[in-house]
Motif scaffolding. Structure first.
Motif, PDB file in Angstrom:
ATOM      1  N   PRO A  53      20.936  43.013  -2.627  1.00 32.07           N
ATOM      2  CA  PRO A  53      22.253  43.648  -2.635  1.00 32.07           C
ATOM      3  C   PRO A  53      23.377  42.683  -2.247  1.00 32.07           C
ATOM      4  O   PRO A  53      24.469  42.752  -2.814  1.00 32.07           O
ATOM      5  CB  PRO A  53      22.111  44.758  -1.594  1.00 32.07           C
ATOM      6  CG  PRO A  53      20.651  45.079  -1.584  1.00 32.07           C
ATOM      7  CD  PRO A  53      19.965  43.754  -1.794  1.00 32.07           C
ATOM      8  N   ALA A  54      23.095  41.783  -1.309  1.00 30.64           N
ATOM      9  CA  ALA A  54      24.131  40.832  -0.896  1.00 30.64           C
ATOM     10  C   ALA A  54      24.526  39.911  -2.037  1.00 30.64           C
ATOM     11  O   ALA A  54      25.709  39.602  -2.222  1.00 30.64           O
ATOM     12  CB  ALA A  54      23.642  40.012   0.297  1.00 30.64           C
ATOM     13  N   LEU A  55      23.549  39.468  -2.808  1.00 30.59           N
ATOM     14  CA  LEU A  55      23.837  38.586  -3.939  1.00 30.59           C
ATOM     15  C   LEU A  55      24.695  39.309  -4.978  1.00 30.59           C
ATOM     16  O   LEU A  55      25.652  38.735  -5.514  1.00 30.59           O
ATOM     17  CB  LEU A  55      22.547  38.088  -4.573  1.00 30.59           C
ATOM     18  CG  LEU A  55      22.704  37.181  -5.804  1.00 30.59           C
ATOM     19  CD1 LEU A  55      23.497  35.933  -5.450  1.00 30.59           C
ATOM     20  CD2 LEU A  55      21.339  36.822  -6.385  1.00 30.59           C
ATOM     21  N   VAL A  56      24.355  40.558  -5.249  1.00 31.55           N
ATOM     22  CA  VAL A  56      25.135  41.334  -6.228  1.00 31.55           C
ATOM     23  C   VAL A  56      26.564  41.504  -5.730  1.00 31.55           C
ATOM     24  O   VAL A  56      27.534  41.303  -6.488  1.00 31.55           O
ATOM     25  CB  VAL A  56      24.477  42.701  -6.474  1.00 31.55           C
ATOM     26  CG1 VAL A  56      25.387  43.579  -7.341  1.00 31.55           C
ATOM     27  CG2 VAL A  56      23.124  42.526  -7.150  1.00 31.55           C
ATOM     28  N   VAL A  57      26.735  41.862  -4.462  1.00 28.73           N
ATOM     29  CA  VAL A  57      28.076  42.037  -3.902  1.00 28.73           C
ATOM     30  C   VAL A  57      28.852  40.723  -3.951  1.00 28.73           C
ATOM     31  O   VAL A  57      30.036  40.698  -4.319  1.00 28.73           O
ATOM     32  CB  VAL A  57      27.988  42.573  -2.461  1.00 28.73           C
ATOM     33  CG1 VAL A  57      29.344  42.487  -1.756  1.00 28.73           C
ATOM     34  CG2 VAL A  57      27.492  44.012  -2.468  1.00 28.73           C
ATOM     35  N   PHE A  58      28.200  39.632  -3.609  1.00 27.17           N
ATOM     36  CA  PHE A  58      28.859  38.323  -3.644  1.00 27.17           C
ATOM     37  C   PHE A  58      29.348  37.996  -5.056  1.00 27.17           C
ATOM     38  O   PHE A  58      30.497  37.588  -5.250  1.00 27.17           O
ATOM     39  CB  PHE A  58      27.898  37.247  -3.157  1.00 27.17           C
ATOM     40  CG  PHE A  58      28.438  35.846  -3.276  1.00 27.17           C
ATOM     41  CD1 PHE A  58      29.371  35.369  -2.367  1.00 27.17           C
ATOM     42  CD2 PHE A  58      28.024  35.012  -4.301  1.00 27.17           C
ATOM     43  CE1 PHE A  58      29.883  34.083  -2.476  1.00 27.17           C
ATOM     44  CE2 PHE A  58      28.521  33.719  -4.427  1.00 27.17           C
ATOM     45  CZ  PHE A  58      29.460  33.262  -3.512  1.00 27.17           C
ATOM     46  N   LEU A  59      28.490  38.200  -6.049  1.00 28.66           N
ATOM     47  CA  LEU A  59      28.870  37.885  -7.421  1.00 28.66           C
ATOM     48  C   LEU A  59      30.006  38.784  -7.913  1.00 28.66           C
ATOM     49  O   LEU A  59      30.922  38.313  -8.594  1.00 28.66           O
ATOM     50  CB  LEU A  59      27.653  38.024  -8.338  1.00 28.66           C
ATOM     51  CG  LEU A  59      26.553  36.969  -8.131  1.00 28.66           C
ATOM     52  CD1 LEU A  59      25.350  37.283  -9.024  1.00 28.66           C
ATOM     53  CD2 LEU A  59      27.067  35.567  -8.409  1.00 28.66           C
TER      54      LEU A  59
END
Length: 221
Positions: A53-59
């Motif tokens: 989820p963090a990677l998706v939010v970052f992108l």
């Protein structure tokens, strides 16, 4: 003027997309602002919900910044001299749209003005505007993070390097000084440092958590 105002409004609305907040609602049915650092950015999402989820939010947050300036370019370039030639009016319009995206991320209207710290969206804005500067800032962030394991320190160091990197880009490109871009770099630095003021206090006190610790108060979002 109408197109410039439209670019500003769209920049703010893009920036205000609350990706971290939505991740908390969709994954756990919680308001992430009540957890951890209280920020809606990627690091708090990482602490609460994990790497995916963090990677998706970052992108998503990066794309918000890129989309804001690229959309402004599409709207404003037909008005006159092509972007990239140092036209002050067009440069200023695109820069303003980028800053509007940062404001939207930090103070989203949908969340009562409580958002993230604008680092990821700022990175996206730079990648859309001056890709070499954006990549250099990201490299400085990653290098500092690998050495310190402190997200807030990495964010502040990258932000402080931005004006120098922007000046360097003028010299390497041979375009001469572009005041709007330099103003953008300075204002972005001020915003990121100001949003991290509580983290800076903990850094000075030696109490700022590092990645891998169970609780963190830093967030580059």
């Amino acid at each position: 003027m109408t197109l410039t105002l439209l670019a500003l409004a769209l920049g703010y609305l893009l920036g205000s997309i609350p990706s971290g907040y939505l991740a908390g609602r969709w994954l756990r049915g919680v308001d992430i602002r009540s957890l951890g650092s209280g920020s809606t950015g990627a690091t708090n999402v990482l602490r609460q919900f994990g790497k995916g989820p963090a990677l998706v939010v970052f992108l998503v947050d990066v794309l918000k910044g890129t989309a804001a300036v690229r959309l402004a370019m599409l709207l404003l370039e037909p008005l006159g001299t092509p972007l990239g030639t140092g036209n002050w009016t067009l440069d200023a319009g695109v820069v303003a749209a980028g800053l509007a995206a940062l404001a939207g991320h930090s103070w989203p209207i949908w969340l009562g003005g409580k958002g993230g710290k604008a680092v990821a969206t700022g990175l996206g804005m730079l990648l859309g505007l001056v890709p070499a500067v954006g990549l250099a800032c990201f490299g400085i962030f990653l290098t500092t993070l690998s050495l310190s394991r402190i997200v807030s320190l990495s964010s502040v160091v990258a932000a402080l390097s931005l004006p120098l990197l922007m000046l360097g880009s003028f010299a390497s490109a041979g375009t001469g000084l572009r005041p709007a871009y330099l103003a953008l770099a300075l204002l972005t630095t001020v915003l990121v440092v100001w949003r991290h003021r509580s983290n800076i206090e903990r850094l000075l006190a030696g109490t700022e958590p590092r990645l891998g610790q169970p609780k963190a108060e830093t967030d580059p979002g």
